[in-house]
Design an enzyme around this catalytic site. Structure first.
Site, short mmCIF file in Angstrom:
data_model
loop_
_atom_site.label_atom_id
_atom_site.label_comp_id
_atom_site.label_asym_id
_atom_site.label_seq_id
_atom_site.Cartn_x
_atom_site.Cartn_y
_atom_site.Cartn_z
CG ASP A 42 -4.46 54.67 104.88
OD1 ASP A 42 -4.34 55.76 105.44
OD2 ASP A 42 -4.89 54.44 103.96
CD GLU A 44 -1.66 53.68 115.45
OE1 GLU A 44 -1.58 52.57 115.00
OE2 GLU A 44 -2.06 54.21 116.72
CE1 TYR A 45 -9.22 58.24 111.04
CE2 TYR A 45 -10.23 56.28 110.08
CZ TYR A 45 -10.39 57.66 110.44
OH TYR A 45 -11.54 58.25 110.53
CG ASP A 46 -8.20 51.22 108.87
OD1 ASP A 46 -8.51 52.16 108.78
OD2 ASP A 46 -7.44 50.30 107.89
CE LYS A 125 -17.08 83.71 95.04
NZ LYS A 125 -17.62 82.41 94.39
CD GLU A 183 -18.51 77.36 98.60
OE1 GLU A 183 -19.11 78.02 99.39
OE2 GLU A 183 -18.35 77.52 97.25
CE1 TYR A 235 -19.95 81.46 103.52
CE2 TYR A 235 -18.59 79.85 102.21
CZ TYR A 235 -19.97 80.43 102.74
OH TYR A 235 -20.94 80.13 101.66
CE LYS A 303 -16.89 86.77 103.96
NZ LYS A 303 -16.52 85.25 104.59
CE LYS A 327 -16.28 84.51 91.18
NZ LYS A 327 -17.23 84.50 90.14
CB CYS A 421 -34.79 68.90 61.42
SG CYS A 421 -34.32 68.00 63.11
S1 IVH Z 1 -19.13 84.62 102.28
C1 IVH Z 1 -22.76 87.02 102.89
N1 IVH Z 1 -16.84 83.47 102.03
O1 IVH Z 1 -19.54 82.51 97.25
C2 IVH Z 1 -21.42 86.34 102.46
N2 IVH Z 1 -18.66 83.04 100.63
O2 IVH Z 1 -21.12 84.15 95.60
C3 IVH Z 1 -21.87 85.14 101.92
N3 IVH Z 1 -17.93 81.30 99.00
O3 IVH Z 1 -22.74 81.08 97.68
C4 IVH Z 1 -20.52 84.18 101.72
N4 IVH Z 1 -15.88 80.97 99.54
O4 IVH Z 1 -20.74 79.54 98.57
C5 IVH Z 1 -18.11 83.43 101.52
N5 IVH Z 1 -14.74 82.54 101.89
C6 IVH Z 1 -15.98 82.78 101.47
C7 IVH Z 1 -16.59 81.80 100.34
C8 IVH Z 1 -17.86 81.89 99.88
C9 IVH Z 1 -16.70 80.61 98.54
C10 IVH Z 1 -19.15 81.27 97.97
C11 IVH Z 1 -20.24 80.81 98.89
C12 IVH Z 1 -21.57 81.73 98.26
C13 IVH Z 1 -20.85 82.45 96.84
C14 IVH Z 1 -21.22 83.74 96.85
#
Ligand code: IVH
Length: 685
Positions: A42, A44-46, A125, A183, A235, A303, A327, A421
């Site tokens: 820290d 050094e950062y400072d 996610k 995010e 992302y 994706k 999920k 109540c």
């Molecule tokens: S892509 C069209 N990538 O998940 C695609 N979302 O349920 C839009 N999220 O509100 C989102 N990690 O905040 C994407 N690697 C990731 C993500 C991500 C978290 C969240 C995002 C969004 C929610 C969607």
């Protein structure tokens, strides 16, 4: 002594040193906050930081808003402004099993009419808060929360404090306009640290990293945000524009690499899967690694990697067809029901809440779970003393899934609902057709009073900052106030006399109340806490009737004409404004000085879309047909269900079918997604 008159007097060596310090500090910020692997002590950062500060003090022309020394420099803001997203911020569909994932891949390939396997980009996610950051000519310009996907809140002052948000892009050919989405999350280590500190100070710890991140982003004072260890992980790209033609990015994975080159933090766990089976392997591997990751994740996002395929696939309503979030299974644990408490809500609803032996599940310690109402208690067949399975998935509130009947002790007790109540002793009434029991005490009941006042002060209502639940409870318990209007009679002395309320906080509350007096009609109506009148309904009422007086005078029939108001809501609104106590409170509020700008009532026929007839078909990015209809109708347009010679415009989204063909045959003007966005923006302006 350097002169401060301009760049010409700036020695090249100093400029170079400052530039090096910028990039060094940015790098070490990232190492510290993101990688959790500081490379330098820290001290050094400072040293680097203060060297840059010293240079900037000698050469103030170097002290640009992009300098690492300026991250926390901004003054607190007084309120969040709205930001209309350049493109809607979409959300994701969820998959919960391998078969959901196989079905997703099948849908994708069917739509693409392809027998070949599809390549997917894979990434964690993150369990945080979505944000968008816009750069103009390479410099951070605006940052916003997702909000409702179309309009978010301006959080630029706070995002600037986050070390991993570049203030300036690190590339030679920065786009003139760049929108990056990602995010904001709090790493596990940072979360544990701030909670330790909170406990040491006697403050309440945060429930989980996501809440801590969300609270951090929603601060008016960026100095508070700066103290929270937050990370922004990019992302995706929103809008990008270059000054000259560029080789386009063809895939999502290339885009993530490009974002990294620009100086953003991008997930190190990202990968490309050649087909859906490889996605499964990625899922299994990351699930294994999950606990060891330095941040919380609640699933994996897959994706379709190629942008041309994404374009072909399009989207449905608010989610793209080319992406899915798989999920992790909801986390479940066993615990016991110690007793059941009955809580009284704002409208008198009596909710049974199971008090549980504390159990750590899905990343938080759970000691309460709502049992909702008598139907739910019967459905679960739950007794006091029972062992139950409790589930918490992602940010969803904990749920009791089922009772382990085999473990029921002989001492278990049936749950009996109170006849009076628990807060005020008034009779409890059962309303026909409702599973919920209600206290009949109305505002005689202190619990209902407290809840009504809390609601009145809440963020989406009058947003009275600093007036928390504990202060409201004391004010009601000590009989200082019994309704929201009396808040405005409070003075500093009275507030300072409450437990644990310093003079300064009392003064802040008084000034917050003063500020809250200027509001909008929709917020005021929402703040009144009329049953079933949420933000959207309050907004519809305000824009339908234009004045409070017109709403309070409206007949049941007139109320039912409001968009989304059916007979039940109309009845609640009507009853509210025809009850003497309520009328008095509303009058007192107005007398206390609550004001709002008038909603301009267009003269007959002067609404911007008056006399225009639209038909809407298909689905649209980021907005539903009903929402489009409501906006157009507000502007005086007629929205018909079918195309006829009288139709002037057809708004055609994805999957528009026979209506589109008919409209084309009749030579009706067709508005596509881009035309719709332009029209909506024009109406908003
Ligand atoms: S892509 C069209 N990538 O998940 C695609 N979302 O349920 C839009 N999220 O509100 C989102 N990690 O905040 C994407 N690697 C990731 C993500 C991500 C978290 C969240 C995002 C969004 C929610 C969607």
């Amino acid at each position: 002594m350097p002169s401060h008159t301009g760049d010409s007097s700036l020695p090249a060596a100093i400029r170079e040193e400052a530039a090096q310090l910028h990039s060094l500090l940015h790098h070490h910020n990232k190492q510290y906050y993101v990688e959790d692997a500081p490379e330098i002590p820290d001290s050094e950062y400072d040293r680097l930081f203060y060297r840059l500060k010293a240079i900037e003090s000698d050469y103030p022309q170097l002290m640009t808003p992009q300098s690492p020394t300026q991250r926390v420099g901004a003054q607190p803001i007084s309120a969040f402004k709205q930001v209309v997203h350049l493109k809607p911020m979409l959300s994701l569909d969820n998959a919960f099993s391998d078969s959901d994932m196989q079905a997703f891949d099948k849908r994708v390939r069917e739509r693409l009419k392809s027998d070949d396997s599809v390549e997917y980009s894979c990434e964690p996610k993150f369990d945080g808060i979505a944000a968008s950051v816009i750069y103009k000519n390479g410099k951070l310009d605006v940052a916003a929360t997702r909000g409702d996907g179309l309009v978010g809140e301006n959080i630029t002052h706070n995002m600037r404090t986050i070390g991993s948000v570049p203030l300036e892009l690190t590339c030679d050919n920065a786009p003139v306009l760049l929108e990056v989405r990602g995010e904001v999350y709090m790493p596990k280590a940072g979360f544990e640290r701030i909670n330790r500190q909170a406990i040491e100070k006697g403050d309440k710890p945060f429930v989980n990293p996501r809440n801590a991140a969300s609270g951090g982003l929603r601060q008016l004072d960026p100095k508070i945000t700066a103290k929270r260890p937050l990370v922004f992980c990019a992302y995706s790209l929103g809008v990008v524009e270059y000054a000259s033609e560029q080789t386009p990015l063809l895939t999502h994975s290339d885009t993530l690499n490009y974002l990294e080159e620009l100086g953003f933090v991008v997930s190190k766990e990202r990968s490309v899967a050649i087909n859906i089976d490889a996605c499964h392997i990625y899922y299994e591997q990351l699930a294994q690694k999950r606990a060891a990751l330095p941040y919380e994740i609640d699933g994996i996002v897959f994706k379709v990697n190629r942008f041309d395929l994404q374009d072909t696939l399009g989207f449905v309503s608010r989610a793209p067809r080319w992406a899915i979030a798989q999920k992790f299974p909801a986390q479940e644990e066993l615990t016991t029901v110690n007793h059941v408490e009955f809580q009284v809500g704002r409208t008198g609803s009596i909710t049974p809440v199971a008090k549980l032996a504390p159990v750590f599940v899905g990343g938080v310690t759970v000691s309460n779970a709502t049992l909702h109402n008598r139907d739910e208690v019967n459905r679960l067949g739950i007794c006091i003393g029972d062992t139950v399975i409790i589930r918490r998935a992602g940010d969803v509130i904990p749920q009791i899934v089922s009772v382990v009947v085999g473990k029921r002790p002989s001492t278990s007790q049936v749950i009996t609902f109170p006849a009076s109540c628990p807060e005020c002793g008034s009779d409890v009434v059962e309303v026909e057709g409702e599973a919920t029991l209600r206290c009949s005490g109305g505002l005689v009941c202190p619990a209902q009073r407290k809840e009504a006042i809390k609601h009145f002060c809440s963020r989406k209502a009058l947003n009275v900052d600093g007036l928390g639940d504990k202060v409201i409870s004391q004010l009601v318990d000590k009989n200082h106030i019994s309704n929201p209007a009396q808040l405005f009679d409070l003075n500093k002395e009275m507030l300072s006399s409450l437990d644990r309320l310093a003079d300064k906080s009392a003064a802040n509350i008084i000034s917050a109340l003063e500020q809250a007096k200027t509001t909008t009609l929709p917020k005021f109506i929402y703040a009144l806490g009329i049953r079933e009148v949420g933000v959207a309904t309050a907004n519809n009422l305000a824009h339908h009737f234009y004045t409070l007086h017109a709403i309070s005078d409206a007949s049941l029939d007139a109320l039912e004409e409001v968009s989304d108001v059916g007979p039940i809501v109309a009845k609640y609104v009507y009853e509210f404004f025809n009850q003497a106590d309520n009328i008095l409170v509303v009058e007192q509020l107005i007398k206390a000085g609550i004001t709002w700008p008038a909603i301009a009532k267009p003269a007959e026929g002067s609404q911007s879309l008056a006399n225009q007839t639209y038909v809407i078909t298909g689905s649209f990015e980021g907005i539903s047909r009903d929402e489009i209809k409501a906006i157009l109708e507000q502007q005086g347009a007629k929205v018909a269900g079918s195309v006829s010679k009288k139709t002037q415009f057809l708004i055609a989204g994805e999957k528009a079918g026979s209506k589109l063909t008919k409209a084309q045959d009749l030579g009706i003007e067709i508005l596509h997604q881009a035309d719709l966005t332009a029209l909506l923006n024009r109406l908003k302006a």
